[in-house]
Scaffold this motif. Structure first.
Motif, PDB file in Angstrom:
ATOM      1  N   GLY A   9       0.795  -1.227   0.000  1.00  0.00           N
ATOM      2  CA  GLY A   9       0.000   0.000   0.000  1.00  0.00           C
ATOM      3  C   GLY A   9       0.827   1.276   0.000  1.00  0.00           C
ATOM      4  N   LYS A  10       2.154   1.140   0.022  1.00  0.00           N
ATOM      5  CA  LYS A  10       3.016   2.319   0.131  1.00  0.00           C
ATOM      6  C   LYS A  10       3.506   2.792  -1.242  1.00  0.00           C
ATOM      7  CE  LYS A  10       3.015   1.855   4.660  1.00  0.00           C
ATOM      8  NZ  LYS A  10       2.448   2.814   5.586  1.00  0.00           N
ATOM      9  N   ARG A  11       3.826   4.109  -1.291  1.00  0.00           N
ATOM     10  CA  ARG A  11       4.274   4.710  -2.546  1.00  0.00           C
ATOM     11  C   ARG A  11       5.796   4.721  -2.624  1.00  0.00           C
ATOM     12  NH1 ARG A  11       1.864  10.284  -1.363  1.00  0.00           N
ATOM     13  NH2 ARG A  11       2.861   9.565   0.544  1.00  0.00           N
ATOM     14  N   GLY A  12       6.286   4.450  -3.837  1.00  0.00           N
ATOM     15  CA  GLY A  12       7.725   4.470  -4.059  1.00  0.00           C
ATOM     16  C   GLY A  12       8.041   4.873  -5.482  1.00  0.00           C
ATOM     17  N   VAL A  13       9.315   4.873  -5.802  1.00  0.00           N
ATOM     18  CA  VAL A  13       9.767   5.255  -7.140  1.00  0.00           C
ATOM     19  C   VAL A  13      10.661   4.134  -7.681  1.00  0.00           C
ATOM     20  CG1 VAL A  13      11.088   6.946  -8.477  1.00  0.00           C
ATOM     21  CG2 VAL A  13       9.704   7.711  -6.533  1.00  0.00           C
ATOM     22  N   VAL A  14      10.458   3.786  -8.948  1.00  0.00           N
ATOM     23  CA  VAL A  14      11.280   2.734  -9.565  1.00  0.00           C
ATOM     24  C   VAL A  14      12.709   3.247  -9.710  1.00  0.00           C
ATOM     25  CG1 VAL A  14      11.653   1.340 -11.641  1.00  0.00           C
ATOM     26  CG2 VAL A  14       9.326   1.707 -10.786  1.00  0.00           C
ATOM     27  N   ALA A  15      13.648   2.548  -9.092  1.00  0.00           N
ATOM     28  CA  ALA A  15      15.053   2.965  -9.133  1.00  0.00           C
ATOM     29  C   ALA A  15      15.828   2.199 -10.199  1.00  0.00           C
ATOM     30  CB  ALA A  15      15.709   2.744  -7.771  1.00  0.00           C
ATOM     31  N   ARG A  16      15.420   0.969 -10.489  1.00  0.00           N
ATOM     32  CA  ARG A  16      16.153   0.159 -11.455  1.00  0.00           C
ATOM     33  C   ARG A  16      15.277  -1.006 -11.920  1.00  0.00           C
ATOM     34  NH1 ARG A  16      21.828  -1.009 -12.213  1.00  0.00           N
ATOM     35  NH2 ARG A  16      22.471   0.080 -10.329  1.00  0.00           N
ATOM     36  N   ASP A  17      15.425  -1.342 -13.170  1.00  0.00           N
ATOM     37  CA  ASP A  17      14.755  -2.515 -13.729  1.00  0.00           C
ATOM     38  C   ASP A  17      15.795  -3.630 -13.793  1.00  0.00           C
ATOM     39  OD1 ASP A  17      13.572  -4.472 -15.236  1.00  0.00           O
ATOM     40  OD2 ASP A  17      12.929  -3.151 -16.874  1.00  0.00           O
ATOM     41  N   TRP A  18      15.609  -4.685 -13.010  1.00  0.00           N
ATOM     42  CA  TRP A  18      16.611  -5.766 -12.953  1.00  0.00           C
ATOM     43  C   TRP A  18      16.513  -6.711 -14.140  1.00  0.00           C
ATOM     44  CZ3 TRP A  18      20.448  -4.829  -9.901  1.00  0.00           C
ATOM     45  CH2 TRP A  18      20.277  -4.283  -8.641  1.00  0.00           C
ATOM     46  N   GLY A  19      15.428  -6.604 -14.896  1.00  0.00           N
ATOM     47  CA  GLY A  19      15.218  -7.561 -15.981  1.00  0.00           C
ATOM     48  C   GLY A  19      14.129  -8.555 -15.607  1.00  0.00           C
ATOM     49  N   VAL A  20      14.063  -9.651 -16.374  1.00  0.00           N
ATOM     50  CA  VAL A  20      12.948 -10.588 -16.233  1.00  0.00           C
ATOM     51  C   VAL A  20      13.328 -11.765 -15.327  1.00  0.00           C
ATOM     52  CG1 VAL A  20      11.433 -12.169 -17.502  1.00  0.00           C
ATOM     53  CG2 VAL A  20      12.022  -9.933 -18.480  1.00  0.00           C
ATOM     54  N   PHE A  21      12.455 -12.049 -14.370  1.00  0.00           N
ATOM     55  CA  PHE A  21      12.682 -13.153 -13.428  1.00  0.00           C
ATOM     56  C   PHE A  21      11.401 -13.961 -13.227  1.00  0.00           C
ATOM     57  CE2 PHE A  21      16.075 -10.221 -12.601  1.00  0.00           C
ATOM     58  CZ  PHE A  21      17.161 -11.028 -12.295  1.00  0.00           C
ATOM     59  N   VAL A  22      11.594 -15.202 -12.799  1.00  0.00           N
ATOM     60  CA  VAL A  22      10.473 -16.089 -12.481  1.00  0.00           C
ATOM     61  C   VAL A  22       9.673 -15.483 -11.320  1.00  0.00           C
ATOM     62  CG1 VAL A  22       9.986 -18.331 -11.402  1.00  0.00           C
ATOM     63  CG2 VAL A  22      11.598 -18.176 -13.326  1.00  0.00           C
ATOM     64  N   PHE A  23       8.357 -15.570 -11.412  1.00  0.00           N
ATOM     65  CA  PHE A  23       7.478 -14.986 -10.381  1.00  0.00           C
ATOM     66  C   PHE A  23       7.302 -15.977  -9.223  1.00  0.00           C
ATOM     67  CE2 PHE A  23       3.020 -13.504  -9.157  1.00  0.00           C
ATOM     68  CZ  PHE A  23       3.487 -12.377  -8.490  1.00  0.00           C
ATOM     69  N   PRO A  24       7.797 -15.632  -8.034  1.00  0.00           N
ATOM     70  CA  PRO A  24       7.789 -16.607  -6.931  1.00  0.00           C
ATOM     71  C   PRO A  24       6.387 -17.048  -6.504  1.00  0.00           C
ATOM     72  CG  PRO A  24       9.172 -14.709  -6.402  1.00  0.00           C
ATOM     73  CD  PRO A  24       8.412 -14.365  -7.639  1.00  0.00           C
ATOM     74  N   ASP A  25       5.417 -16.132  -6.575  1.00  0.00           N
ATOM     75  CA  ASP A  25       4.086 -16.428  -6.048  1.00  0.00           C
ATOM     76  C   ASP A  25       3.426 -17.607  -6.767  1.00  0.00           C
ATOM     77  OD1 ASP A  25       4.964 -13.845  -5.313  1.00  0.00           O
ATOM     78  OD2 ASP A  25       2.926 -13.267  -4.766  1.00  0.00           O
ATOM     79  N   THR A  26       3.698 -17.717  -8.073  1.00  0.00           N
ATOM     80  CA  THR A  26       3.142 -18.852  -8.811  1.00  0.00           C
ATOM     81  C   THR A  26       4.107 -20.035  -8.802  1.00  0.00           C
ATOM     82  OG1 THR A  26       3.952 -17.754 -10.820  1.00  0.00           O
ATOM     83  CG2 THR A  26       1.596 -17.605 -10.362  1.00  0.00           C
ATOM     84  N   ASN A  27       5.398 -19.729  -8.917  1.00  0.00           N
ATOM     85  CA  ASN A  27       6.407 -20.790  -8.994  1.00  0.00           C
ATOM     86  C   ASN A  27       6.410 -21.660  -7.732  1.00  0.00           C
ATOM     87  OD1 ASN A  27       8.547 -21.984 -10.533  1.00  0.00           O
ATOM     88  ND2 ASN A  27      10.022 -21.068  -9.125  1.00  0.00           N
ATOM     89  N   ALA A  28       6.110 -21.066  -6.586  1.00  0.00           N
ATOM     90  CA  ALA A  28       6.105 -21.809  -5.323  1.00  0.00           C
ATOM     91  C   ALA A  28       4.987 -22.841  -5.269  1.00  0.00           C
ATOM     92  CB  ALA A  28       5.966 -20.844  -4.145  1.00  0.00           C
ATOM     93  N   HIS A  29       3.985 -22.688  -6.143  1.00  0.00           N
ATOM     94  CA  HIS A  29       2.813 -23.577  -6.103  1.00  0.00           C
ATOM     95  C   HIS A  29       2.658 -24.381  -7.388  1.00  0.00           C
ATOM     96  CE1 HIS A  29       1.465 -21.710  -2.360  1.00  0.00           C
ATOM     97  NE2 HIS A  29       1.883 -20.579  -2.884  1.00  0.00           N
TER      98      HIS A  29
END
Lengths: 98, 210
Positions: free
Chosen positions: B124-144
């Motif tokens: 729910g908090k606001r922030g600013v994108v500091a860097r794009d690390w590139g593409v990675f596997v999404f843990p929330d789905t990969n864990a299941h």
């Protein structure tokens, strides 16, 4: 080294020993491979590797540039490879609150 | 424990997100009473028993029959609900980045039943994108086993005061790595309104003094 973590025979230590024994019996675990991993992390992995990279960058401007441009490749020059350095980015000198 | 987990999880083909989720499934009281590597031990026992690589009985036999100790510590059977499976597109192009450096974003207030890597303190908090690390596997789905859902992962900068209120140091910032699905854009209009808010208050005060 696989014989080394048996100092405490109660609780977690006994469970680790039990798990290791069952996995070894089933051929799922090679005790030799365990020793290699333990030895690697005890003698070859550690902060001194990073210190070598930083010291080289301090004394070798060409290496410093290479480290800034592609840190994963630059640490590879010194023989450091593997997943830990797979996405390494060098942020340059520490600048607090910039 | 470190070496054993690395080898056993490799042999059982357990991915790192499943392993982390197994740690999260440890009942809270036991979790808090365990050291870091005791949690690893509970997770690896759980996964190896669940996947059928070893049985509880085999482990108990090696513990000279002290089943009580083991049954108290294996976290199998803890109910878990993962996300809906994602359709995998083999050979799909690398996903496009939705955000760029400097974009204002809000971390979504997500509270999934299963695994997630979004820390509670940024939700729910606001922030600013500091860097794009590139593409990675999404843990929330990969864990299941619900798919790898590759997507951009960003380093997002939050002001300490946005996360912890006025008592936090006004100069401190924290960078948190967040996957794209954890983020939503903040409309430019609201950004502008916030920026305008401070000067206009000051202007009102000056007016009053006159």
């Amino acid at each position: 080294m696989s014989g080394n973590h048996n100092a405490d025979e109660s609780g977690p230590a006994a469970r680790v020993k039990a798990l290791e024994a069952v996995l070894t019996e089933k051929g799922l675990l090679d005790p030799g491979a365990l020793d290699v991993i333990v030895d690697t992390y005890e003698t070859r992995v550690g902060p001194r590797n990073g210190a070598r990279v930083v010291a080289r960058a301090w004394t070798d401007p060409a290496y410093r540039k290479r480290l800034m441009d592609n840190a994963t490749a630059a640490v590879g020059d010194l023989g450091f490879a593997g997943p830990e350095g797979g996405h390494l980015v060098c942020g340059g000198e520490y600048r607090p609150y910039s | 424990m470190f070496a054993l987990v690395n080898l056993a999880m490799g042999a059982a083909q357990v991915n790192i997100d499943e392993f982390r989720h197994a740690v999260e499934r440890i009942p809270p009281g036991q979790y808090l009473g365990s050291s870091y590597y005791e949690r690893w031990l509970a997770a690896v026992e759980t996964l190896l028993v669940e996947r059928g690589f070893v049985t509880r009985e085999e482990l108990v036999a090696k513990l000279d029959g002290s089943a009580e100790m083991l049954s108290a510590l294996i976290a199998t059977g803890v109910r878990t609900v993962g996300p809906d499976p994602v359709k995998e597109k083999p050979g799909a192009k690398s996903p496009r980045a939705r955000f760029a450096e400097g974009d204002h974003v809000r971390a979504r207030n997500l509270n999934p039943m299963g695994h997630t890597r979004i820390p509670r303190y940024v939700r729910g908090k606001r922030g600013v994108v500091a860097r794009d690390w590139g593409v990675f596997v999404f843990p929330d789905t990969n864990a299941h086993h619900a798919g790898t859902k590759p997507q951009h992962c960003y380093s997002v900068r939050f002001e300490a005061r946005e996360l912890w209120g006025k008592s936090a140091n006004g100069r401190e910032k924290i960078l948190v790595d967040l996957w794209e699905d954890y983020l939503e854009p903040i409309a430019a209009a609201s950004k502008l309104r916030r920026r305008m808010a401070v000067p206009s208050k000051r202007a009102a005060r000056i007016k009053r003094k006159k």
